[in-house]
Write a protein that holds these residues in place. Structure first.
Motif, PDB file in Angstrom:
ATOM      1  N   ASP A  27     -52.633  38.158  18.831  1.00  0.00           N
ATOM      2  CA  ASP A  27     -53.100  38.114  17.445  1.00  0.00           C
ATOM      3  C   ASP A  27     -51.969  37.554  16.596  1.00  0.00           C
ATOM      4  O   ASP A  27     -50.921  38.191  16.453  1.00  0.00           O
ATOM      5  N   ILE A  28     -52.167  36.356  16.065  1.00  0.00           N
ATOM      6  CA  ILE A  28     -51.087  35.701  15.326  1.00  0.00           C
ATOM      7  C   ILE A  28     -51.546  35.330  13.921  1.00  0.00           C
ATOM      8  O   ILE A  28     -52.733  35.167  13.652  1.00  0.00           O
ATOM      9  N   TYR A  29     -50.555  35.199  13.067  1.00  0.00           N
ATOM     10  CA  TYR A  29     -50.766  34.704  11.714  1.00  0.00           C
ATOM     11  C   TYR A  29     -49.806  33.547  11.510  1.00  0.00           C
ATOM     12  O   TYR A  29     -48.597  33.682  11.728  1.00  0.00           O
ATOM     13  N   ASN A  61     -55.722  34.647  18.904  1.00  0.00           N
ATOM     14  CA  ASN A  61     -56.651  34.972  17.827  1.00  0.00           C
ATOM     15  C   ASN A  61     -55.883  34.768  16.531  1.00  0.00           C
ATOM     16  O   ASN A  61     -54.854  35.416  16.316  1.00  0.00           O
ATOM     17  N   VAL A  62     -56.345  33.868  15.701  1.00  0.00           N
ATOM     18  CA  VAL A  62     -55.712  33.660  14.407  1.00  0.00           C
ATOM     19  C   VAL A  62     -56.322  34.693  13.465  1.00  0.00           C
ATOM     20  O   VAL A  62     -57.526  34.677  13.215  1.00  0.00           O
ATOM     21  N   GLU A  69     -49.977  40.529  15.329  1.00  0.00           N
ATOM     22  CA  GLU A  69     -48.889  41.019  16.175  1.00  0.00           C
ATOM     23  C   GLU A  69     -47.641  40.152  15.974  1.00  0.00           C
ATOM     24  O   GLU A  69     -46.528  40.636  16.116  1.00  0.00           O
ATOM     25  N   TYR A  70     -47.894  38.879  15.691  1.00  0.00           N
ATOM     26  CA  TYR A  70     -46.803  37.920  15.539  1.00  0.00           C
ATOM     27  C   TYR A  70     -47.044  37.057  14.307  1.00  0.00           C
ATOM     28  O   TYR A  70     -48.167  36.649  14.032  1.00  0.00           O
ATOM     29  N   LEU A  71     -45.970  36.770  13.645  1.00  0.00           N
ATOM     30  CA  LEU A  71     -45.973  35.892  12.485  1.00  0.00           C
ATOM     31  C   LEU A  71     -45.257  34.612  12.898  1.00  0.00           C
ATOM     32  O   LEU A  71     -44.139  34.663  13.428  1.00  0.00           O
ATOM     33  N   VAL A  72     -45.899  33.474  12.684  1.00  0.00           N
ATOM     34  CA  VAL A  72     -45.330  32.180  13.046  1.00  0.00           C
ATOM     35  C   VAL A  72     -45.041  31.421  11.758  1.00  0.00           C
ATOM     36  O   VAL A  72     -45.933  31.207  10.941  1.00  0.00           O
TER      37      VAL A  72
END
Length: 157
Positions: A27-29, A61-62, A69-72
């Protein structure tokens, strides 16, 4: 031969260019890209295109920032257009766009930086008869692939 047919039929049904996704997707943003390069305004399109690239990959999953879970984060720091191919008479047939920048990945659950200031460069070409935006779209595809590679290699360690 009769035994192989059902196996081949099964394999052809599950074959995908996206590959198998074992387990849970990340799950990323993706934050809106920043731009410190000399080419103003490209950060908006690059953010959209790279997000679409992540969204089309079944390993991700964006999601919203609160659910991630992760910020890019990515900062575009360089932009260059140069002739790429020439006719024998010296006229330009195509151009190459090179974009470079710094990638940062943060684990939101642990509150720690997974990857910081990793230099990533990408490039794409466009024909003389095309628009520069066509080349930018190709660069974003290359950039999306490279950011995904950096993400997976950093998170899986």
């Amino acid at each position: 031969m009769v035994l192989w047919f059902p196996i081949l039929l099964f394999l052809s049904c599950v074959y995908s260019f996206k590959g198998f996704t074992a387990g849970k997707a990340y799950d990323i943003y993706l934050e809106s890209f920043e731009n410190t390069s000399e080419k103003a305004g490209i950060e908006i399109d690059f953010t959209r295109w790279v997000t679409e690239h992540f969204d089309s990959d079944l390993r991700f999953n964006v999601v919203s920032k609160a659910k991630s879970e992760y910020l890019v984060k990515f900062t575009i720091s360089g932009y260059k257009v140069e002739p790429y191919q020439y006719n024998p008479d010296g006229t330009v047939l195509s151009y190459r766009i090179v974009v470079m920048g710094y990638l940062k990945i943060i684990s939101t659950m642990e509150g720690k930086v997974v990857l910081e200031d990793k230099l990533v460069s990408a490039w794409g070409t466009y024909a003389y008869s095309e628009r520069e935006e066509d080349g930018l779209k190709r660069v974003s595809e290359d950039l999306g692939v490279k950011i995904i590679q950096e993400f997976l290699s950093s998170v899986s360690q």
